[in-house]
Design a protein around this motif. Structure first.
Motif, PDB file in Angstrom:
ATOM      1  N   ASN A 124      39.588  -8.144  38.340  1.00 48.88           N
ATOM      2  CA  ASN A 124      40.590  -9.198  38.178  1.00 48.88           C
ATOM      3  C   ASN A 124      40.258 -10.092  36.988  1.00 48.88           C
ATOM      4  O   ASN A 124      39.828 -11.228  37.158  1.00 48.88           O
ATOM      5  N   PRO A 125      40.433  -9.611  35.754  1.00 50.71           N
ATOM      6  CA  PRO A 125      40.099 -10.434  34.587  1.00 50.71           C
ATOM      7  C   PRO A 125      41.004 -11.647  34.470  1.00 50.71           C
ATOM      8  O   PRO A 125      42.221 -11.540  34.620  1.00 50.71           O
ATOM      9  N   PHE A 126      40.407 -12.809  34.225  1.00 51.11           N
ATOM     10  CA  PHE A 126      41.209 -13.996  33.958  1.00 51.11           C
ATOM     11  C   PHE A 126      41.811 -13.909  32.559  1.00 51.11           C
ATOM     12  O   PHE A 126      42.993 -14.159  32.364  1.00 51.11           O
ATOM     13  N   VAL A 127      40.944 -13.592  31.581  1.00 52.19           N
ATOM     14  CA  VAL A 127      41.364 -13.515  30.179  1.00 52.19           C
ATOM     15  C   VAL A 127      40.758 -12.270  29.552  1.00 52.19           C
ATOM     16  O   VAL A 127      39.600 -11.934  29.825  1.00 52.19           O
ATOM     17  N   ARG A 132      45.424  -8.479  20.884  1.00 48.12           N
ATOM     18  CA  ARG A 132      46.369  -8.748  21.973  1.00 48.12           C
ATOM     19  C   ARG A 132      45.619  -9.525  23.045  1.00 48.12           C
ATOM     20  O   ARG A 132      44.652  -9.046  23.636  1.00 48.12           O
ATOM     21  N   ILE A 133      46.057 -10.756  23.274  1.00 46.62           N
ATOM     22  CA  ILE A 133      45.410 -11.662  24.216  1.00 46.62           C
ATOM     23  C   ILE A 133      46.276 -11.768  25.468  1.00 46.62           C
ATOM     24  O   ILE A 133      47.463 -12.083  25.383  1.00 46.62           O
ATOM     25  N   THR A 134      45.696 -11.477  26.611  1.00 43.89           N
ATOM     26  CA  THR A 134      46.412 -11.612  27.878  1.00 43.89           C
ATOM     27  C   THR A 134      45.528 -12.341  28.880  1.00 43.89           C
ATOM     28  O   THR A 134      44.303 -12.334  28.775  1.00 43.89           O
ATOM     29  N   ALA A 135      46.177 -12.965  29.870  1.00 46.88           N
ATOM     30  CA  ALA A 135      45.446 -13.678  30.919  1.00 46.88           C
ATOM     31  C   ALA A 135      46.052 -13.336  32.273  1.00 46.88           C
ATOM     32  O   ALA A 135      46.713 -14.162  32.905  1.00 46.88           O
ATOM     33  N   PRO A 136      45.846 -12.104  32.750  1.00 48.68           N
ATOM     34  CA  PRO A 136      46.449 -11.676  34.024  1.00 48.68           C
ATOM     35  C   PRO A 136      46.006 -12.511  35.212  1.00 48.68           C
ATOM     36  O   PRO A 136      46.752 -12.666  36.186  1.00 48.68           O
ATOM     37  N   GLY A 137      44.776 -13.060  35.150  1.00 47.70           N
ATOM     38  CA  GLY A 137      44.286 -13.870  36.256  1.00 47.70           C
ATOM     39  C   GLY A 137      44.946 -15.221  36.364  1.00 47.70           C
ATOM     40  O   GLY A 137      44.782 -15.924  37.369  1.00 47.70           O
ATOM     41  N   PHE A 138      45.705 -15.616  35.333  1.00 52.39           N
ATOM     42  CA  PHE A 138      46.371 -16.915  35.331  1.00 52.39           C
ATOM     43  C   PHE A 138      47.847 -16.800  35.702  1.00 52.39           C
ATOM     44  O   PHE A 138      48.676 -17.575  35.238  1.00 52.39           O
ATOM     45  N   SER A 139      48.176 -15.837  36.520  1.00 56.01           N
ATOM     46  CA  SER A 139      49.547 -15.684  36.988  1.00 56.01           C
ATOM     47  C   SER A 139      49.533 -15.307  38.454  1.00 56.01           C
ATOM     48  O   SER A 139      48.818 -14.385  38.862  1.00 56.01           O
ATOM     49  N   ALA A 140      50.333 -16.012  39.252  1.00 59.72           N
ATOM     50  CA  ALA A 140      50.379 -15.740  40.690  1.00 59.72           C
ATOM     51  C   ALA A 140      51.226 -14.536  41.026  1.00 59.72           C
ATOM     52  O   ALA A 140      51.159 -14.011  42.132  1.00 59.72           O
ATOM     53  N   GLN A 141      52.047 -14.074  40.092  1.00 63.24           N
ATOM     54  CA  GLN A 141      52.984 -13.015  40.405  1.00 63.24           C
ATOM     55  C   GLN A 141      52.861 -11.807  39.488  1.00 63.24           C
ATOM     56  O   GLN A 141      53.634 -10.869  39.589  1.00 63.24           O
ATOM     57  N   GLN A 184      51.788  -8.297  38.098  1.00 66.28           N
ATOM     58  CA  GLN A 184      51.440  -7.070  38.823  1.00 66.28           C
ATOM     59  C   GLN A 184      49.974  -6.702  38.672  1.00 66.28           C
ATOM     60  O   GLN A 184      49.413  -5.962  39.485  1.00 66.28           O
ATOM     61  N   ASN A 185      49.315  -7.220  37.625  1.00 70.19           N
ATOM     62  CA  ASN A 185      47.901  -6.928  37.417  1.00 70.19           C
ATOM     63  C   ASN A 185      46.992  -7.913  38.132  1.00 70.19           C
ATOM     64  O   ASN A 185      45.780  -7.825  38.018  1.00 70.19           O
ATOM     65  N   ASN A 186      47.565  -8.872  38.854  1.00 67.39           N
ATOM     66  CA  ASN A 186      46.757  -9.855  39.564  1.00 67.39           C
ATOM     67  C   ASN A 186      47.207  -9.985  41.013  1.00 67.39           C
ATOM     68  O   ASN A 186      47.826 -10.974  41.381  1.00 67.39           O
ATOM     69  N   PRO A 187      46.920  -8.996  41.861  1.00 67.47           N
ATOM     70  CA  PRO A 187      47.307  -9.088  43.262  1.00 67.47           C
ATOM     71  C   PRO A 187      46.576 -10.186  44.007  1.00 67.47           C
ATOM     72  O   PRO A 187      47.041 -10.668  45.023  1.00 67.47           O
ATOM     73  N   MET A 188      45.418 -10.611  43.497  1.00 64.72           N
ATOM     74  CA  MET A 188      44.635 -11.637  44.187  1.00 64.72           C
ATOM     75  C   MET A 188      45.417 -12.929  44.321  1.00 64.72           C
ATOM     76  O   MET A 188      45.568 -13.478  45.419  1.00 64.72           O
ATOM     77  N   ALA A 208      52.033 -13.624  33.153  1.00 70.76           N
ATOM     78  CA  ALA A 208      50.695 -13.861  32.622  1.00 70.76           C
ATOM     79  C   ALA A 208      50.787 -14.258  31.154  1.00 70.76           C
ATOM     80  O   ALA A 208      51.557 -13.674  30.396  1.00 70.76           O
ATOM     81  N   PRO A 209      50.028 -15.274  30.715  1.00 74.36           N
ATOM     82  CA  PRO A 209      50.026 -15.644  29.295  1.00 74.36           C
ATOM     83  C   PRO A 209      49.725 -14.444  28.418  1.00 74.36           C
ATOM     84  O   PRO A 209      48.861 -13.614  28.728  1.00 74.36           O
ATOM     85  N   MET A 210      50.449 -14.360  27.281  1.00 81.75           N
ATOM     86  CA  MET A 210      50.276 -13.237  26.359  1.00 81.75           C
ATOM     87  C   MET A 210      50.527 -13.705  24.936  1.00 81.75           C
ATOM     88  O   MET A 210      51.429 -14.504  24.675  1.00 81.75           O
TER      89      MET A 210
END
Length: 299
Positions: free
Chosen positions: A185-188, A199-208, A210-214, A290-292
């Protein structure tokens, strides 16, 4: 006629739902941000610096992870007057039947608890979550890695941390990365592409995302836990729900003069700074994307 209905106490129903959710979480990820501030700065000559200040929640070290084991003690269900919500005393036959059914499932519960403990230990770098020193051992695991400048346990799996890293954009980057712990579960993360494009993404900073089920699961379980304060059994000592963390923070990406921001999904777009441009995201439990950002960092 007075008979027992099939109703269970609200606390037990919520606990069952939370334990089921825990199993799903352990299959995917177990780390989530709480309240935080995070910044990523891209400098000249391929330099970068990253910081994360705030809370990180480790599911495997929380009381939520131990709820399955807590159910090993028999607890009688409530009995009701037939066709109503009126409580009544259970008969001895009803209590004996409940205990017999509970004991019949003992082997399955033990197998499930063992499997869950093994899953959690694998997520904690081999640290047994039932060990009284598990929290201290995990904190030591973080502190011995370069970049973790502060690691303080606030209770129930929630840590207050300060992390800083810097280097050059000659390789991909991901946070958090913990020795012996699966990077589920990478944050950034920064992924470098040909042509000096990051390419900068922050999947851990999104509640919805698809890459962050947590985060999505934690939000749903937080709602379930809240139910315990609204019905019979709330505050009766029947087993308190853990305080689940609330994701709330900001993520900022700063670029140096001459760099080109090719794409981003902020609401406002880039803003000018003294040395270049900046992108800023407000992150909370309602964040849907997620921020991108896509940045050309070369000359």
């Amino acid at each position: 006629m007075i008979t027992q209905t099939q109703s269970h106490r609200p606390m037990r129903a919520v606990a069952t739902a939370l334990i089921a959710g825990l199993s799903l979480l352990l299959a995917g990820c177990f780390i989530a941000p709480g309240k935080f501030t995070s910044e990523l700065a891209l400098g000249p000559d391929e330099e970068f610096s990253f910081s994360y200040e705030g809370e990180i929640f480790f599911l495997g070290l929380s009381s939520l992870a131990q709820m399955g084991a807590a159910s090993e003690q028999f607890e009688a269900e409530d009995c009701y007057v037939d066709g109503s919500d009126e409580l009544r005393g259970c008969t001895s036959n009803e209590l004996e039947g409940q205990r017999a059914a509970w004991e019949a499932e003992a082997q399955d519960r033990a197998a499930e608890a063992k499997q869950q403990a093994e899953q959690i230990a694998a997520m904690l770098g081999g640290i047994d979550p039932s060990d009284p020193e598990a929290v201290d051992k995990f904190a030591q695991l973080l502190r011995r890695q370069k970049g973790w400048q502060r690691v303080e346990h606030k209770g129930d799996g929630l840590f207050d941390v300060s992390y800083r890293a810097q280097g050059r954009l000659t390789h991909d980057f991901m946070f958090p990365m913990i020795e012996g712990v699966p990077t589920t579960n990478p944050f950034v993360q920064i992924v470098l592409r040909e042509g000096d494009v990051a390419r900068i993404t922050a999947p851990g900073f999104s509640a919805q995302d698809q890459n962050n089920p947590m985060a999505a699961m934690m939000g749903g379980m937080g709602s379930l836990a809240g139910m315990t304060a609204m019905g019979p059994g709330a505050g009766d000592g029947g087993g308190a729900m853990p305080n689940l963390p609330v994701m709330e923070g900001t993520f900022t990406v700063e670029t140096s003069r001459g760099m080109a921001i090719r794409a981003n999904n902020t609401d406002e777009g880039p803003s000018a700074t003294a040395t270049g441009e900046a992108l800023r995201w407000e992150v909370n439990a309602r964040t849907s994307l997620a921020p991108m950002a896509l940045v050309h960092y070369g000359n």
